[in-house]
Scaffold this active site. Structure first.
Site, PDB file in Angstrom:
ATOM      1  CE  LYS A 174      85.388  13.454 -47.371  1.00 42.65           C
ATOM      2  NZ  LYS A 174      85.539  12.431 -48.199  1.00 42.65           N
ATOM      3  N   GLY A 226      88.141  10.298 -38.300  1.00 45.19           N
ATOM      4  CA  GLY A 226      89.322   9.835 -39.045  1.00 45.19           C
ATOM      5  C   GLY A 226      90.345  10.411 -38.256  1.00 45.19           C
ATOM      6  CB  SER A 227      93.946  10.691 -38.824  1.00 47.04           C
ATOM      7  OG  SER A 227      93.919  11.846 -40.257  1.00 47.04           O
ATOM      8  CB  VAL A 230      92.217  14.702 -41.990  1.00 47.44           C
ATOM      9  CG1 VAL A 230      90.940  15.453 -41.629  1.00 47.44           C
ATOM     10  CG2 VAL A 230      93.023  14.073 -42.526  1.00 47.44           C
ATOM     11  N   GLY A 231      91.602  15.687 -38.133  1.00 44.49           N
ATOM     12  CA  GLY A 231      90.727  16.413 -37.032  1.00 44.49           C
ATOM     13  C   GLY A 231      91.255  17.488 -36.528  1.00 44.49           C
ATOM     14  CD  GLU A 248      83.355   9.958 -31.858  1.00 45.24           C
ATOM     15  OE1 GLU A 248      84.442   8.720 -31.073  1.00 45.24           O
ATOM     16  OE2 GLU A 248      83.507  10.139 -30.955  1.00 45.24           O
ATOM     17  CB  CYS A 282      89.768   4.150 -33.374  1.00 43.32           C
ATOM     18  SG  CYS A 282      88.321   3.858 -33.050  1.00 43.32           S
ATOM     19  CD  GLU A 381      95.898   5.831 -35.298  1.00 46.00           C
ATOM     20  OE1 GLU A 381      95.758   6.435 -35.580  1.00 46.00           O
ATOM     21  OE2 GLU A 381      94.630   4.707 -34.776  1.00 46.00           O
TER      22      GLU A 381
HETATM   23  P1  NAD Z   1      91.741  10.350 -42.907  1.00 38.82           P
HETATM   24  O1  NAD Z   1      91.813  11.526 -41.170  1.00 38.82           O
HETATM   25  O2  NAD Z   1      93.327  10.325 -43.605  1.00 38.82           O
HETATM   26  O3  NAD Z   1      90.290  10.231 -43.845  1.00 38.82           O
HETATM   27  C1  NAD Z   1      89.037  10.610 -42.848  1.00 38.82           C
HETATM   28  C2  NAD Z   1      88.588  11.611 -43.670  1.00 38.82           C
HETATM   29  O4  NAD Z   1      88.560  12.902 -43.969  1.00 38.82           O
HETATM   30  C3  NAD Z   1      88.411  10.908 -44.978  1.00 38.82           C
HETATM   31  O5  NAD Z   1      87.252  10.987 -45.713  1.00 38.82           O
HETATM   32  C4  NAD Z   1      89.079  12.015 -45.748  1.00 38.82           C
HETATM   33  O6  NAD Z   1      88.769  11.881 -47.718  1.00 38.82           O
HETATM   34  C5  NAD Z   1      88.673  13.236 -45.179  1.00 38.82           C
HETATM   35  N1  NAD Z   1      89.818  14.742 -45.248  1.00 38.82           N
HETATM   36  C6  NAD Z   1      91.192  14.167 -45.449  1.00 38.82           C
HETATM   37  N2  NAD Z   1      91.556  16.004 -45.626  1.00 38.82           N
HETATM   38  C7  NAD Z   1      90.593  16.685 -45.145  1.00 38.82           C
HETATM   39  C8  NAD Z   1      90.560  18.154 -44.957  1.00 38.82           C
HETATM   40  N3  NAD Z   1      92.134  18.259 -44.977  1.00 38.82           N
HETATM   41  N4  NAD Z   1      89.588  18.234 -44.029  1.00 38.82           N
HETATM   42  C9  NAD Z   1      88.346  17.220 -43.957  1.00 38.82           C
HETATM   43  N5  NAD Z   1      87.870  16.571 -44.440  1.00 38.82           N
HETATM   44  C10 NAD Z   1      89.461  16.134 -45.181  1.00 38.82           C
HETATM   45  O7  NAD Z   1      91.657   9.121 -41.863  1.00 38.82           O
HETATM   46  P2  NAD Z   1      91.023   7.689 -42.683  1.00 38.82           P
HETATM   47  O8  NAD Z   1      92.647   7.633 -42.698  1.00 38.82           O
HETATM   48  O9  NAD Z   1      90.600   7.774 -43.340  1.00 38.82           O
HETATM   49  O10 NAD Z   1      90.837   6.403 -41.207  1.00 38.82           O
HETATM   50  C11 NAD Z   1      91.771   6.463 -40.291  1.00 38.82           C
HETATM   51  C12 NAD Z   1      92.252   6.800 -39.528  1.00 38.82           C
HETATM   52  O11 NAD Z   1      90.484   6.761 -39.016  1.00 38.82           O
HETATM   53  C13 NAD Z   1      92.803   6.297 -37.653  1.00 38.82           C
HETATM   54  O12 NAD Z   1      93.903   6.946 -37.387  1.00 38.82           O
HETATM   55  C14 NAD Z   1      92.061   6.076 -37.077  1.00 38.82           C
HETATM   56  O13 NAD Z   1      92.672   5.899 -35.941  1.00 38.82           O
HETATM   57  C15 NAD Z   1      90.898   7.497 -37.153  1.00 38.82           C
HETATM   58  N6  NAD Z   1      90.023   6.293 -36.997  1.00 38.82           N
HETATM   59  C16 NAD Z   1      89.267   6.423 -35.583  1.00 38.82           C
HETATM   60  C17 NAD Z   1      87.424   5.689 -35.248  1.00 38.82           C
HETATM   61  C18 NAD Z   1      86.767   6.613 -34.539  1.00 38.82           C
HETATM   62  O14 NAD Z   1      85.951   6.108 -33.432  1.00 38.82           O
HETATM   63  N7  NAD Z   1      87.484   7.126 -33.596  1.00 38.82           N
HETATM   64  C19 NAD Z   1      86.974   4.981 -35.988  1.00 38.82           C
HETATM   65  C20 NAD Z   1      87.995   4.569 -37.151  1.00 38.82           C
HETATM   66  C21 NAD Z   1      88.808   5.084 -37.558  1.00 38.82           C
END
Ligand code: NAD
Length: 479
Positions: A174, A226-227, A230-231, A248, A282, A381
């Site tokens: 996804k 992701g963030s 959400v994590g 991550e 990130c 961030e």
């Molecule tokens: P996000 O957390 O908003 O979304 C990430 C993904 O999660 C998307 O595909 C989104 O549709 C999905 N999502 C949203 N809500 C969800 C839920 N409740 N349950 C399951 N899935 C859900 O992040 P973003 O805005 O896409 O990316 C930016 C973030 O990602 C920043 O915080 C950045 O630091 C982080 N990031 C981390 C790394 C790493 O390797 N640690 C790498 C790149 C980006």
């Protein structure tokens, strides 16, 4: 307008929801790339079912045969590399040179993972009984859900898809709703590499798709990038069934500049770390923690370099900084700068939307100084081209400030003093450490690892990744 659909059980299928969403070029919002599937829980159900059906056959092939599909995917991606790079720039916004770099990183991950097929081994140990062998081996955990962000729309999915498949885990992928085109192209490459139906499934959409994947009992593990909010939501939602997770997350990364640093080296490291991909990484540098004895000179040199940078479309070779990904990100950057000023920070350069580029989401590269170490902008961030300079009183104070955040993705130090280099490597509360070089970048064979709230579970890349996609068995045979 082209329409894009899901890939489930080896077929390209429209979402059951019947919904789509447009995907827009952040460098020029009049360029609508296409309408992409806005899927829901029913589509996830079909995809997980297809993955389950594929599981035994895929497992039975064994890692060395499975690796042949990855090798073919490498060949196809290499052949289509420029098409991928242009798609990444068009939908995510990064400079074409950065997108080409992302393609190379993705090829490196495929290359590394393919080679690992012959190293997925366990150990043979002494047994306590006579005429007995004892040993360990790895088994795939089962169907996995792969949820990815938009900032590396090819490389991050590749970090997940390649090891999942090699380990023997059928996957439901996804991607971010902001970068569905690259996800579609990536899925095509694996489909064209001859994967059996159901081994890799693509379900496009946003939160409802992610939530349905996390909630599905047949999904044995979720690899998420992701963030932090959400994590942690994913961790909570899966806790009742002890869902295996690999998270991550975000970063608030510091470059520490000591009073003996080569300031040209430091400026170069800071500029590349802070403004590459418009700060949307990130591991991006978002804080400079500088010894107050060299701070003024460092800021002057930074200001000269940063104010000469040209913001523009990723396809223009004259651009030094790409747009941010969407209107929300642009507004979030400007609002963060305004709040930082309320907290006492001073704008050295930038701080606004780029005035002569109204058709895209362009933020001027921004340097702030006099930032209190505990101000919001120094703790949270921003995920944009905004850099905070914080004063420190010597090495110990600099390390205290560098470690004062809840994140721990990357840490960088600029100094010529060997003993302070080793002391910093020992004391940084961060996973990926750099000395006298930019604090960004990752190798396929080194773990992509974070500390504190930047990461949870086994890291991606490197042989450590097998600790997520496989679980250990121990066995004893008496004869
Ligand atoms: P996000 O957390 O908003 O979304 C990430 C993904 O999660 C998307 O595909 C989104 O549709 C999905 N999502 C949203 N809500 C969800 C839920 N409740 N349950 C399951 N899935 C859900 O992040 P973003 O805005 O896409 O990316 C930016 C973030 O990602 C920043 O915080 C950045 O630091 C982080 N990031 C981390 C790394 C790493 O390797 N640690 C790498 C790149 C980006």
């Amino acid at each position: 307008m082209p329409e894009f659909v899901n890939f489930i059980g080896g077929r390209w299928v429209a979402p059951e929801t019947g919904l789509t969403r447009p995907n827009v070029n952040p460098a020029d919002t009049s360029d609508v790339i296409g309408e992409f599937a806005e899927s829901g829980g029913v589509d996830v159900e079909s995809a997980v079912e297809a993955a389950r059906a594929a599981q035994q056959g895929w497992h039975d092939l064994g890692p060395i045969r499975r690796a042949e599909h990855l090798r073919e995917a490498w060949r196809l991606l290499d052949q289509r590399g420029e098409e991928f790079a242009r798609a990444i720039t068009r939908e995510q916004g990064k400079l074409l040179s950065e997108a080409r770099g992302e393609v190379q990183r993705s090829l490196a991950v495929l290359d590394f993972t393919t080679g690992e097929a012959r190293r997925l081994n366990g150990v043979t140990t002494p047994a306590e009984e006579p005429r007995t062998w004892a040993f360990t081996f790895r088994r795939p955990i089962g169907v996995v859900g792969l949820i990815t962000p938009w900032n590396f729309p090819l490389a991050i999915p590749m970090w997940k898809v390649a090891p999942a498949l090699l380990a023997g885990c059928p996957a439901v992928f996804k991607p971010s709703p902001l970068t569905p085109l690259t996800a579609e192209l990536l899925t095509q490459v694996f489909a064209d590499a001859g994967l059996p139906p159901g081994v890799l499934n693509l379900v496009q959409g946003d939160r409802p798709v992610g939530e349905a994947l996390v909630a599905h009992d047949a999904v044995a593990g979720i690899s998420f990038t992701g963030s932090v909010p959400v994590g942690t939501a994913i961790q909570r939602a899966g806790a009742h069934r002890l869902l295996k997770t690999q998270l991550e997350l975000g970063g608030k990364n510091a470059v520490v500049v000591l009073d003996d640093a080569d300031l040209e080296v430091a400026v170069d490291a800071i500029v590349k770390g802070a403004f590459g991909q418009a700060g949307q990484r990130c591991s991006a540098t978002s804080r400079v923690v500088a010894d107050s004895r060299i701070l003024d000179e460092l800021v002057d040199r930074l200001a000269a370099r940063v104010s000469a940078m040209r913001v523009g479309p990723g396809t223009d070779p004259a651009s030094d900084i790409c747009p941010v990904v969407n209107e929300d990100r642009l507004q979030a950057c400007l609002a963060a700068v305004a709040r930082a000023q309320d907290d006492g920070a001073k704008v050295v350069c930038g701080g606004n939307a780029a005035p002569d580029l109204p058709d895209g989401y362009y933020v001027e590269p921004t340097v702030l100084r006099d930032v209190p170490w505990d101000a919001e902008i120094a703790q949270e961030e921003v995920f944009g081209p905004v850099l905070s300079v914080i004063a420190a009183d010597g090495f110990d104070d600099a390390m205290r400030i560098a470690n004062s955040v809840r994140y721990g993705m990357s840490g960088t130090i600029c100094t010529r003093d060997q003993s302070r280099i080793f002391a910093a490597l020992d004391r940084f509360e961060a996973g990926m450490l750099h000395v006298n070089r930019p604090g960004v970048g990752a190798y396929a064979h080194l773990p992509h690892v974070g500390s504190k709230q930047s990461q949870h579970g086994p890291p991606e890349c490197s042989p450590q990744v097998w600790d997520f996609y496989t679980e250990w068995r121990s066995a004893c045979i008496s004869y």
